[in-house]
Motif scaffolding. Structure first.
Motif, PDB file in Angstrom:
ATOM      1  N   LEU A 373      32.913   9.522  44.556  1.00 16.70           N
ATOM      2  CA  LEU A 373      34.330   9.526  45.196  1.00 16.70           C
ATOM      3  C   LEU A 373      34.831   8.212  45.179  1.00 16.70           C
ATOM      4  CD1 LEU A 373      33.589  11.729  48.590  1.00 16.70           C
ATOM      5  CD2 LEU A 373      34.956  12.175  46.454  1.00 16.70           C
ATOM      6  N   ALA A 374      34.147   7.201  45.360  1.00 14.25           N
ATOM      7  CA  ALA A 374      34.739   5.737  45.278  1.00 14.25           C
ATOM      8  C   ALA A 374      35.195   5.536  43.980  1.00 14.25           C
ATOM      9  CB  ALA A 374      33.588   4.863  45.650  1.00 14.25           C
ATOM     10  N   VAL A 375      34.415   5.877  42.912  1.00 11.95           N
ATOM     11  CA  VAL A 375      34.874   5.756  41.488  1.00 11.95           C
ATOM     12  C   VAL A 375      35.931   6.531  41.188  1.00 11.95           C
ATOM     13  CG1 VAL A 375      34.124   6.181  39.033  1.00 11.95           C
ATOM     14  CG2 VAL A 375      32.569   5.388  40.849  1.00 11.95           C
ATOM     15  N   ARG A 376      36.025   7.573  41.501  1.00 14.09           N
ATOM     16  CA  ARG A 376      37.552   8.431  41.051  1.00 14.09           C
ATOM     17  C   ARG A 376      38.681   7.760  42.077  1.00 14.09           C
ATOM     18  NH1 ARG A 376      33.042  11.268  39.913  1.00 14.09           N
ATOM     19  NH2 ARG A 376      33.134  13.043  38.494  1.00 14.09           N
ATOM     20  N   TYR A 377      38.336   7.476  43.267  1.00 12.67           N
ATOM     21  CA  TYR A 377      39.456   6.827  44.089  1.00 12.67           C
ATOM     22  C   TYR A 377      39.985   5.573  43.299  1.00 12.67           C
ATOM     23  CZ  TYR A 377      42.050   4.897  47.875  1.00 12.67           C
ATOM     24  OH  TYR A 377      42.987   4.387  48.837  1.00 12.67           O
ATOM     25  N   SER A 378      39.006   4.749  43.001  1.00 13.17           N
ATOM     26  CA  SER A 378      39.300   3.442  42.085  1.00 13.17           C
ATOM     27  C   SER A 378      40.297   3.592  40.899  1.00 13.17           C
ATOM     28  CB  SER A 378      38.358   2.576  42.171  1.00 13.17           C
ATOM     29  OG  SER A 378      37.423   3.253  41.206  1.00 13.17           O
ATOM     30  N   ASN A 379      39.795   4.762  40.189  1.00 15.59           N
ATOM     31  CA  ASN A 379      40.524   5.170  38.954  1.00 15.59           C
ATOM     32  C   ASN A 379      41.869   5.556  39.208  1.00 15.59           C
ATOM     33  OD1 ASN A 379      38.330   4.494  37.387  1.00 15.59           O
ATOM     34  ND2 ASN A 379      37.404   6.616  37.281  1.00 15.59           N
ATOM     35  N   GLY A 380      42.132   6.129  40.252  1.00 16.14           N
ATOM     36  CA  GLY A 380      43.639   6.464  40.792  1.00 16.14           C
ATOM     37  C   GLY A 380      44.007   7.782  39.802  1.00 16.14           C
ATOM     38  N   PHE A 381      43.098   8.517  39.000  1.00 11.98           N
ATOM     39  CA  PHE A 381      43.760   9.719  38.505  1.00 11.98           C
ATOM     40  C   PHE A 381      43.791  10.983  39.304  1.00 11.98           C
ATOM     41  CE2 PHE A 381      41.595   7.220  34.852  1.00 11.98           C
ATOM     42  CZ  PHE A 381      42.899   6.498  34.496  1.00 11.98           C
ATOM     43  N   GLY A 382      43.276  10.905  40.608  1.00 13.61           N
ATOM     44  CA  GLY A 382      43.324  12.161  41.390  1.00 13.61           C
ATOM     45  C   GLY A 382      42.396  13.294  41.079  1.00 13.61           C
ATOM     46  N   GLU A 383      41.242  12.623  40.095  1.00 12.11           N
ATOM     47  CA  GLU A 383      40.023  13.714  39.543  1.00 12.11           C
ATOM     48  C   GLU A 383      39.248  13.961  40.915  1.00 12.11           C
ATOM     49  OE1 GLU A 383      36.781  13.825  36.266  1.00 12.11           O
ATOM     50  OE2 GLU A 383      37.999  12.106  36.341  1.00 12.11           O
ATOM     51  N   ALA A 384      38.766  14.975  40.920  1.00  8.84           N
ATOM     52  CA  ALA A 384      37.997  15.660  42.080  1.00  8.84           C
ATOM     53  C   ALA A 384      36.567  15.404  41.794  1.00  8.84           C
ATOM     54  CB  ALA A 384      38.373  17.124  42.653  1.00  8.84           C
TER      55      ALA A 384
END
Length: 425
Positions: A373-384
């Motif tokens: 979740l932290a990796v996807r949040y930092s990327n900012g692409f909205g990927e789940a």
């Protein structure tokens, strides 16, 4: 008067069955595994992975000669791996040149290049270890770190020796063939790696049974007592240091033939840190520990990056977890788990082992959810993050709650179970 005192002394020598089970059988099992792998017709990808595992097994065991056996924490063991590999690369090019111009290298097979690497690593160990082994503990660790940075910098400066940033390349398909192996096909390279892996593991295991190996363990545990009985701890460390450098160079020679290139990055602190992780995570106190660590970390390094961007973070978390909760490493966990199952065959004992395993899985699942979740949040692409069909979006609070609950329950249960005793209690 008859003296019967000798008759009352028990025979403390290990039995022949015990010697076979602890000294011969493990090597036979290793040989059987190495011989059976090609029977399953692995793909080129798996063969490359097996080759890398074999190299890292020898490298990790050579490092554990310092850490686990002599108690020397080194941050620059890749220096001897790299210098041995460079020596083998120069030998490879010398064999290629001798195939056209003649010379003594024309009679040297490519198959024997790990011996050149062993000589290069041992020579480097003899030169560097003479001043380094006069200190131990933290001073030795700092000296090893400084030497690693020095040699790595020299790798970019002395281009004629190290090839600069591009390194040195070679062609392993030259010279005379040994055992009918041209070392061209990847299958031939596997047999080359398997042979030298077995030789390296067997020789390092034999080293642990020698008087020098036993004395190294004594120096690790109590150097003052070793000095009291008439041995010089610094000399013992120095001899072990040379042997460890030689076997690291052996792994470097194997790597040179496998990859046909060596660059100054192989001398840096990055591979030194990786081999330290292999020894710690596998279990530095056990001979088989670095082997387990090499298998796990090589697989993670090769395949985990295909599934997660945070594989290096997982590696660091695994290292921290082992230091905090399992200082015996993977080997210690396996031994304690086996002992628990052996002595706790009751329903209560099996339930306790199951509780430990379930708690560890819950904690791991929670940590994985939080990291992804932290990796996807930092990327900012909205990927789940969608494990097992679940939809966990980083912008939803409930997703973070799931991770926190899983990790909290798992870690809390592990602490409670640990306070109540081990798995077998």
């Amino acid at each position: 008067m008859t003296d019967y005192s000798l008759d009352r002394v028990p025979d403390l020598a290990p039995s022949a069955r015990y010697k076979f089970a602890t000294r011969v059988l493990p090597l036979l099992l290793l040989a059987l595994i190495l011989l059976s792998i090609p029977l399953f017709e692995p793909s080129r990808t798996w063969l490359s992975l097996f080759n890398a595992i074999g190299i890292n097994m020898v490298f990790a065991l050579s490092y554990n000669m310092l850490l686990g056996q002599a108690g020397l924490l080194s941050f620059g063991h890749a220096v001897y791996f790299g210098l041995g590999g460079y020596a083998a690369m120069h030998g490879m090019n010398a064999i290629e040149n001798a195939s056209y111009d003649g010379g003594i290298w024309a009679a040297f097979p490519m198959f024997g290049l790990p011996l050149v690497g062993f000589a290069g690593g041992a020579l480097a160990g003899a030169l560097i270890g003479f001043p380094s082994c006069r200190r131990s503990d933290v001073p030795f660790a700092m000296i090893s770190l400084g030497i690693a940075e020095l040699v790595a910098a020299a790798g970019f400066m002395f281009i004629s020796v190290f090839g600069g940033e591009e390194g040195i390349t070679g062609d392993r398909m030259n010279g005379i063939e040994l055992f009918g192996l041209s070392l061209g096909p990847l299958g031939d390279v596997y047999w080359f790696i398997a042979f030298w892996t077995f030789v390296g593991v067997a020789l390092m295991y034999a080293f642990t049974r020698t008087p020098l190996g036993k004395m190294a363990q004594a120096v690790r545990d109590n150097p003052e007592r070793v000095k009291f009985v008439g041995y010089n701890p610094n000399r013992v460390r120095y001899l072990v240091f040379i042997a460890a450098g030689g076997f690291a160079g052996l792994a470097g020679g194997m790597s040179a033939v496998n990859y046909e290139i060596f660059t100054p990055e192989s001398l840096s602190v990055i591979p030194s840190g990786l081999v330290l992780l292999m020894a710690f995570i596998g279990g530095a106190r056990y001979f088989a520990g670095p082997i387990l660590g090499a298998v796990v970390l090589t697989y993670m390094q090769s395949n985990l990056s295909d599934y997660s961007e945070a594989w290096l973070l997982y590696l660091g978390l695994l290292f921290i977890g082992m230091i905090l909760f399992a200082p015996g490493g993977l080997a210690g966990l396996l031994l304690s788990g086996t002992a628990a199952l052996k002595h706790s065959l009751s329903v209560k004992g099996l339930l306790r082992v199951g509780a430990f395993a379930s708690s560890a899985l819950l904690a791991a699942a929670g940590i994985i959810v939080l990291v992804e979740l932290a990796v996807r949040y930092s990327n900012g692409f909205g990927e789940a993050f969608e494990p097992f069909g679940l939809h966990l979006a980083p912008d939803q609070m409930m997703s973070w709650v799931v991770g926190l609950v899983l990790a909290g329950v798992g870690i809390g249960a592990l602490k409670v179970l640990s306070k109540q005793g081990g798995m077998g209690s």
